[in-house]
Design a protein around this motif. Structure first.
Motif, short mmCIF file in Angstrom:
data_model
loop_
_atom_site.label_atom_id
_atom_site.label_comp_id
_atom_site.label_asym_id
_atom_site.label_seq_id
_atom_site.Cartn_x
_atom_site.Cartn_y
_atom_site.Cartn_z
N SER A 131 0.64 -1.20 -0.14
CA SER A 131 -0.08 -0.12 0.03
C SER A 131 0.67 1.15 -0.13
CB SER A 131 -0.76 -0.01 1.27
OG SER A 131 -0.27 -0.15 2.25
N ARG A 132 0.37 2.27 -0.54
CA ARG A 132 1.07 3.65 -0.39
C ARG A 132 0.14 4.64 -0.36
NH1 ARG A 132 2.35 6.16 -5.74
NH2 ARG A 132 1.31 5.10 -7.36
N MET A 133 0.47 5.83 -0.06
CA MET A 133 -0.51 6.94 0.00
C MET A 133 -0.21 7.80 -1.25
SD MET A 133 -2.07 6.73 2.97
CE MET A 133 -2.69 8.36 2.87
N GLN A 146 -5.61 12.82 0.89
CA GLN A 146 -4.69 11.72 0.32
C GLN A 146 -5.40 10.46 0.17
OE1 GLN A 146 -1.46 11.72 3.07
NE2 GLN A 146 -0.36 12.53 1.21
N ARG A 147 -5.25 9.55 -0.74
CA ARG A 147 -5.91 8.54 -0.84
C ARG A 147 -5.02 7.08 -0.55
NH1 ARG A 147 -7.09 7.02 -5.69
NH2 ARG A 147 -5.50 8.59 -6.87
N MET A 148 -5.35 6.08 -0.29
CA MET A 148 -4.53 4.96 0.00
C MET A 148 -4.53 3.87 -1.02
SD MET A 148 -2.49 3.02 2.07
CE MET A 148 -2.55 3.57 3.84
N LEU A 149 -3.65 3.68 -1.99
CA LEU A 149 -3.69 2.75 -3.17
C LEU A 149 -3.22 1.27 -2.58
CD1 LEU A 149 -2.55 4.57 -6.32
CD2 LEU A 149 -4.99 3.72 -5.51
N SER A 150 -3.85 0.34 -2.69
CA SER A 150 -3.27 -1.00 -2.43
C SER A 150 -3.09 -1.96 -3.63
CB SER A 150 -4.20 -1.83 -1.34
OG SER A 150 -4.36 -0.83 -0.01
N SER A 151 -2.17 -2.96 -3.43
CA SER A 151 -2.07 -3.96 -4.70
C SER A 151 -1.67 -5.02 -4.03
CB SER A 151 -1.16 -3.21 -5.62
OG SER A 151 0.20 -3.62 -4.89
N ILE A 211 5.90 -4.36 -5.41
CA ILE A 211 6.00 -3.57 -4.28
C ILE A 211 6.56 -2.34 -4.69
CG2 ILE A 211 6.46 -5.60 -2.90
CD1 ILE A 211 9.49 -3.64 -4.01
N ARG A 212 6.70 -1.58 -5.94
CA ARG A 212 7.19 -0.79 -6.31
C ARG A 212 6.47 0.57 -5.79
NH1 ARG A 212 6.87 -1.18 -11.84
NH2 ARG A 212 4.47 -0.97 -11.58
N ASN A 213 7.14 1.37 -5.17
CA ASN A 213 6.85 2.70 -4.19
C ASN A 213 5.83 2.36 -3.25
OD1 ASN A 213 8.08 4.08 -6.44
ND2 ASN A 213 6.39 4.26 -7.69
N ALA A 214 5.92 1.29 -2.89
CA ALA A 214 5.04 0.89 -1.61
C ALA A 214 5.62 1.48 -0.35
CB ALA A 214 4.98 -0.45 -1.30
#
Length: 412
Positions: free
Chosen positions: A96-98, A124-129, A149-152
């Motif tokens: 996850s990343r903001m 801000q939004r939380m993006l998850s993969s 995991i890029r930019n996580a």
């Protein structure tokens, strides 16, 4: 009396003469050979005997090599043993990343600005993969794809036995799309690594991962091809192709053989729909092992570098350079201050061989150079102005690639 005897002899003689004439004209009346048949004496030699034997053989039924009946009991009726061996070492990865609102492309769209004006949402939004990974060491090292995991900002790893933990990034290699994580967990299940050079087309392959987040899933197929490159996925490509179903979430998971040993790291698919269509790609276990060792030892992957950009030779280019072969590559650019410039290489030179090996494919040559340690003196052969020249340069270290998006549909 005598006249009576002569009257009996002459018909008999005439009959005998007539019979002789008829038999000469029609020999088949006695069941003999045809008049057109001829018999030629055959010398008694081995060569002639061999011809006779072949003629006799040809007259009989053809001799063929028959395969033994297919013994389906020879292969496993189930791959449960292989799965039980490999699956515990395959993990689910949640990253996850903001995301700042300014990163969203709609935020700079004039059409939306006319509705929101300057009061655009700033939250801000939380993006998850999600993806998968493979535990390859008792020390807690996990192999996965870099794009997983890029930019996580946070990476969570869930084991098959229910344990969960946060992971730290040991290092990444965008050019092979691999990353190494480490998890602080004891008594870890570890997968065995196979020699991916021994993989053969037709081998059974099992893909293990977490597609669509439904949970650990196993799919089966075969190895469809090896050594796939020129796909535009990574800078260094030597993919194993499989038709085992690979879907979003399988990225970073394991491709194993029928004995449960790691063959490759599932990485990408070619698909028109976004789902599996039987064309999936995995990074070979040998390459993944090399990247793992270098990242653990140095924090990065160290590759040899010549500091040049090349393009493939074409018939038109070969004609313009006065070459009678399509071997070699054309140097399109020389990086300022790089090893190539220091050795005097120029754009327009044709690089024919490196360390005595003729260049047939640019990507293969780049992979060969990458394996050479920086600081090594390397002889190369070039053609300039129609003249062949020998040049020696000192191999440099390839600069680290910037993080970038995959250039082809990936399994995430």
């Amino acid at each position: 009396m005598r006249r009576s005897l002569m009257s009996l002899v002459w018909p008999t003689i005439s009959g005998i003469l007539l019979a002789i004439v008829l038999l000469n004209a029609f020999p088949q009346l006695l069941g003999g050979r045809n008049a057109d048949d001829t018999v030629t004496p055959v010398p008694d030699t081995s060569a002639v005997r061999a011809i006779a034997e072949r003629t006799d053989t040809a007259a009989r039924a053809p001799e063929v090599v028959e395969a033994a009946p297919l013994d389906r009991a020879q292969g496993p009726a189930s791959y449960a043993t292989a799965v039980d061996k490999a699956a515990p070492a395959v993990v689910n990865i949640y990253s996850s990343r903001m995301v700042d609102p300014s990163e969203h492309p709609l935020m700079s769209d004039p059409f939306f600005e006319q509705f929101f004006g300057k009061d655009m949402p700033q939250r801000q939004r939380m993006l998850s993969s999600l993806g998968s990974g493979v535990i390859v060491s008792p020390e807690g090292y996990v192999l996965t794809n870099n794009h997983v995991i890029r930019n996580a900002d946070q990476i969570q790893v869930a084991l098959r036995d229910g344990r969960e933990t946060l992971a730290e990034v040991v290092g990444t290699d965008p050019e092979s799309d691999l990353a190494v994580l480490k998890i602080p967990v004891d008594n870890l299940p570890v997968i065995e690594l196979s020699d991916s050079e021994q993989v053969a087309v037709g081998d059974v392959s099992l893909a293990i991962g977490n597609p669509f987040g439904v949970g650990q899933t196993v799919t089966m197929g075969i190895i469809s091809a090896t050594g796939r490159n020129h796909l535009g996925l990574n800078a260094y490509e030597d993919f194993i192709q499989t038709d085992a179903a690979i879907n979003p979430g399988n990225s970073g998971g394991a491709l194993v053989n029928a004995e449960g040993a790691l063959v490759g790291i599932n990485t990408a698919i070619f698909s028109r729909s976004g789902g599996s269509q039987g064309i999936g790609f995995a990074i070979p276990a040998n390459l993944a092992h090399q990247v793992l060792d270098q990242i653990v030892a140095h924090g990065r992957v160290i590759r040899g570098w010549l500091g040049i950009d090349v393009q493939a030779m074409t018939p038109d280019l070969a004609t313009s350079f006065g070459l009678k072969t399509l071997k070699g590559v054309v140097i399109a650019n020389v990086v300022p201050g790089g090893p190539g410039e220091k050795a005097g290489l120029q754009p327009g030179d044709v690089l024919m061989s490196v360390n005595g090996k003729i260049i047939v494919d640019a990507r293969e040559a780049m992979a060969d150079i990458a394996e050479i340690s920086p600081g090594t003196s390397l002889p190369v052969t070039i053609v300039r102005d129609g003249e062949k020249r020998e040049v020696t340069l000192t191999v440099g270290e390839r600069p680290q690639a910037a993080q970038r998006q995959p250039t082809a549909p990936s399994s995430e």
